[in-house]
Design a protein around this motif. Structure first.
Motif, short mmCIF file in Angstrom:
data_model
loop_
_atom_site.label_atom_id
_atom_site.label_comp_id
_atom_site.label_asym_id
_atom_site.label_seq_id
_atom_site.Cartn_x
_atom_site.Cartn_y
_atom_site.Cartn_z
N HIS A 92 0.84 -1.20 0.00
CA HIS A 92 0.00 0.00 0.00
C HIS A 92 0.88 1.25 0.00
CE1 HIS A 92 -3.84 -2.06 0.57
NE2 HIS A 92 -3.17 -2.90 1.35
N THR A 93 0.64 2.09 -1.01
CA THR A 93 1.35 3.36 -1.11
C THR A 93 0.30 4.46 -1.24
OG1 THR A 93 3.05 2.17 -2.36
CG2 THR A 93 3.23 4.57 -2.28
N PRO A 94 -0.30 4.87 -0.11
CA PRO A 94 -1.42 5.82 -0.18
C PRO A 94 -1.07 7.08 -0.97
CG PRO A 94 -1.23 4.92 2.02
CD PRO A 94 -0.01 4.46 1.27
N GLY A 95 -1.95 7.40 -1.89
CA GLY A 95 -1.82 8.63 -2.65
C GLY A 95 -0.90 8.60 -3.84
N ALA A 96 -0.24 7.47 -4.08
CA ALA A 96 0.74 7.43 -5.17
C ALA A 96 0.12 7.71 -6.53
CB ALA A 96 1.44 6.07 -5.19
N ASP A 97 -1.15 7.30 -6.70
CA ASP A 97 -1.83 7.52 -7.98
C ASP A 97 -3.02 8.47 -7.84
OD1 ASP A 97 -0.08 5.75 -9.22
OD2 ASP A 97 -1.37 4.02 -8.81
N ALA A 98 -3.01 9.31 -6.80
CA ALA A 98 -4.13 10.24 -6.59
C ALA A 98 -4.10 11.33 -7.65
CB ALA A 98 -4.05 10.85 -5.19
N GLU A 321 -7.71 -3.79 -3.23
CA GLU A 321 -7.84 -2.56 -2.45
C GLU A 321 -6.57 -1.72 -2.49
OE1 GLU A 321 -6.51 -5.75 0.46
OE2 GLU A 321 -7.96 -5.60 -1.17
N HIS A 322 -5.41 -2.37 -2.74
CA HIS A 322 -4.16 -1.60 -2.83
C HIS A 322 -4.18 -0.64 -4.01
CE1 HIS A 322 -3.68 -5.11 -5.37
NE2 HIS A 322 -2.66 -4.56 -5.98
N LEU A 323 -4.95 -0.95 -5.04
CA LEU A 323 -5.08 -0.03 -6.17
C LEU A 323 -5.89 1.20 -5.79
CD1 LEU A 323 -5.73 -2.62 -9.03
CD2 LEU A 323 -3.54 -1.67 -8.23
N LEU A 324 -6.86 1.01 -4.88
CA LEU A 324 -7.67 2.14 -4.43
C LEU A 324 -6.93 2.99 -3.40
CD1 LEU A 324 -11.19 0.47 -4.16
CD2 LEU A 324 -10.41 2.10 -5.88
N THR A 325 -6.15 2.36 -2.52
CA THR A 325 -5.41 3.18 -1.55
C THR A 325 -4.34 4.02 -2.26
OG1 THR A 325 -3.88 1.33 -1.07
CG2 THR A 325 -5.80 1.60 0.38
N SER A 330 -5.77 11.15 0.75
CA SER A 330 -4.96 11.36 1.95
C SER A 330 -4.73 10.01 2.62
CB SER A 330 -5.68 12.31 2.92
OG SER A 330 -6.81 11.65 3.48
N PRO A 331 -3.71 9.91 3.48
CA PRO A 331 -3.52 8.67 4.24
C PRO A 331 -4.74 8.31 5.08
CG PRO A 331 -1.53 10.02 4.34
CD PRO A 331 -2.59 10.86 3.69
N ALA A 332 -5.46 9.31 5.59
CA ALA A 332 -6.64 9.04 6.42
C ALA A 332 -7.72 8.32 5.62
CB ALA A 332 -7.18 10.34 7.00
N VAL A 333 -7.89 8.71 4.36
CA VAL A 333 -8.87 8.05 3.49
C VAL A 333 -8.45 6.61 3.23
CG1 VAL A 333 -9.88 8.03 1.17
CG2 VAL A 333 -9.69 10.19 2.43
N ALA A 334 -7.16 6.39 2.98
CA ALA A 334 -6.66 5.03 2.77
C ALA A 334 -6.88 4.18 4.01
CB ALA A 334 -5.18 5.07 2.40
N ASP A 335 -6.63 4.75 5.18
CA ASP A 335 -6.81 4.00 6.43
C ASP A 335 -8.27 3.61 6.64
OD1 ASP A 335 -4.12 4.16 6.97
OD2 ASP A 335 -4.30 5.85 8.37
N LYS A 336 -9.18 4.50 6.27
CA LYS A 336 -10.61 4.17 6.40
C LYS A 336 -10.96 2.95 5.55
CE LYS A 336 -12.62 8.73 7.41
NZ LYS A 336 -13.57 9.76 6.92
#
Length: 515
Positions: A92-98, A321-325, A330-336
């Motif tokens: 999981h790399t939160p925001g990498a593809d945001a 789910e790793h594609l969505l995180t 934000s990291p908070a959205v990924a954590d949710k």
């Protein structure tokens, strides 16, 4: 996609290709460097392009969809007999593809119904119904009897003077009693009912109870902060004096509501007022190649124009789910999102189930083998823009853009949560066939293959199988879906509406034990 190719390769690193037609043993595939088919491979199913040893991962979409349960030779059919679900670590790399949506020069518009009441000023409806909700299963028969008195096909005179009213619908359920009065199940049921009571597609709502149920109407009103008045009225069978009197009272109340409900007119509004629930049901091996990515292309357009799209069905993003995180704002959205995945792992474990109990028999007949494979295709419905928020079941969706709502994979339960959250349109992809509708929000049906379109055209709004047949691109069909969203939101009736679907498909999520 070439209409002449026998197979479809999705990613250069894939271990499989997808059959566009029935493949016969001994057939050489020129597009795969002379790969020869070993045995029969049905349309939509997978064919190995290289040898895979037992225990090794198999990739589709460039992602792991399972592990080989036995040695697989190049050219062999890959399915439940030699491929299985297995847990593996996902990075999981939160925001990498945001990615922010691309700007648009001129916002799209549709003909919506603007609500101007003080408690919901500025909300925009795509339909104009009067709704009857029940606190408990015990009042379901009465609710349906009241709605039946306003059926245009049986009593055309009942709504003859009210052309702007789309109908009177009773949304009943099997819950409301024999549950913990302080428990999560009752809280979620009340949140769901309140979401419908507030929904812009309802001009007015009756809530009918029996009187002695656990889900007391007053408790619903207090928990959700609802305001009883001309637009929201409540009563119970026991207080009214029985079935016949309650039906008569309900008919009288709706007749009194009709004049105000009819005083609406459609007007041009920006597409940012459109909230679309994304669904897939009866998926097949083509879902992730045609209808789902085409719907994703439409979602990217909707988000660019300021609208909202709700991806759901948590068991059907599992493994992807790793594609969505990576797309989380934000990291908070990924954590949710990860918290909801962890909840589902615990939920299935304590009920003696596995996340791989999904896919269904129909999914497997259509070529899908594991939940990992199904999830990767299902996520394509969400397009490519950043994930801005994660909601629990039936929570009100206030963010604009691409969001996720935690729901089961069972379509009626999932869509019920999305509509409770504010979805005023549903888009539903299917490969095996579906006849789903979702009052009070219209539902558009998108077929993944043209064979389904030809077989069940009376239930399907758009044939996305043209992508598989090489007759249209994902982007072209995405634009067609987006334009159909706007037309349907403007009042054009979907196929499911023409057939009268929508009332029986209201299915709140039953979380707890029945006492």
């Amino acid at each position: 996609m070439s209409p002449h190719s026998a197979v479809i390769r999705i990613h250069p690193d894939d271990d499989v290709v997808i059959a566009r037609r029935q493949l016969l043993g001994g057939e050489a595939l020129a597009e795969e460097a002379g790969l020869r088919v070993s045995g029969l491979v049905p349309p939509g199913h997978k064919l190995a392009t290289r040898d895979v040893a037992a225990g090794q991962p198999v990739r589709r979409y460039g992602q792991i969809i399972g592990h080989a349960t036995q040695d697989i030779a190049a050219g062999q059919h890959v399915h439940v007999h030699n491929l299985a679900f297995a847990r593996f670590e996902r990075a999981h790399t939160p925001g990498a593809d945001a990615r922010a949506p691309a700007p648009v020069a001129e916002p799209a518009r549709f003909m919506g119904i603007v609500r101007r009441e003080a408690d919901r000023a500025g909300q925009v409806a795509t339909r104009n119904y009067i709704g009857i909700l029940t606190s408990v299963n015990c009042s379901a028969t009465v609710a349906r009897a009241i709605a039946d008195r306003f059926r245009r096909d049986v009593f055309p005179e009942a709504l003859a003077g009210f052309p702007q009213v789309d109908g009177v619908v009773a949304l009943t359920h099997g819950m409301g009693c024999a549950t913990d009065a302080q428990g999560e199940e009752l809280q979620v049921l009340r949140r769901t009912l309140a979401g419908y009571a507030r929904h812009p597609n309802f001009a007015a709502v009756l809530v009918i109870g029996l009187g002695c149920e656990t889900n007391q109407i007053q408790g619903l009103i207090e928990q959700e902060g609802l305001q009883v008045g001309e637009r929201l009225q409540t009563f119970s069978i026991q207080d009214t004096g029985g079935t016949a009197r309650t039906v008569a009272l309900g008919v009288e109340r709706i007749r009194a509501m009709l004049p105000a409900a009819d005083r609406v007119q459609r007007e041009p509004v920006p597409a940012r007022h459109l909230t679309v629930g994304l669904q897939c049901g009866g998926s097949d091996g083509y879902s992730g190649l045609s209808a789902n990515p085409a719907l994703g292309a439409a979602v990217d357009r909707l988000v660019a124009h300021g609208g909202t799209a709700i991806l759901s069905e948590t068991p059907e993003i599992y493994g992807g789910e790793h594609l969505l995180t990576r797309r989380a704002a934000s990291p908070a959205v990924a954590d949710k999102l990860l918290a909801r995945i962890a909840w589902w792992e615990r939920y299935t474990a304590r009920n003696g189930m596995s996340m791989d109990n999904n896919p269904s028999a129909g999914n497997k007949a259509g070529g899908l083998t594991t939940i990992l494979e199904k999830s990767l295709g299902a996520i394509a419905k969400g397009g490519t823009t950043r994930l801005v928020e994660v909601y629990e079941y039936a929570q009100a969706v206030s963010a604009r853009g691409f969001v996720f709502m935690d729901t089961p994979g069972y379509d009626p339960v999932s869509a019920t949560g999305q509509v409770a959250g504010g979805a005023n349109l549903i888009c539903f992809t299917t490969g095996r066939g579906s006849a789903y509708g979702c009052a009070p929000s219209p539902s558009l049906k998108l077929s993944t293959n043209s064979a389904l379109w030809r077989r069940q055209a009376e239930d399907i709004d758009i044939d996305c199988g043209r992508i598989i047949d090489g007759l249209a691109s994902i982007d072209q069909i995405g634009e067609e879906i987006f334009q159909r969203m706007l037309a349907t939101a403007s009042g054009e009736r979907s196929r499911s509406e023409q057939h009268g679907y929508g009332q029986a498909e209201f299915v709140p999520w039953q979380l707890g034990a029945v006492m």
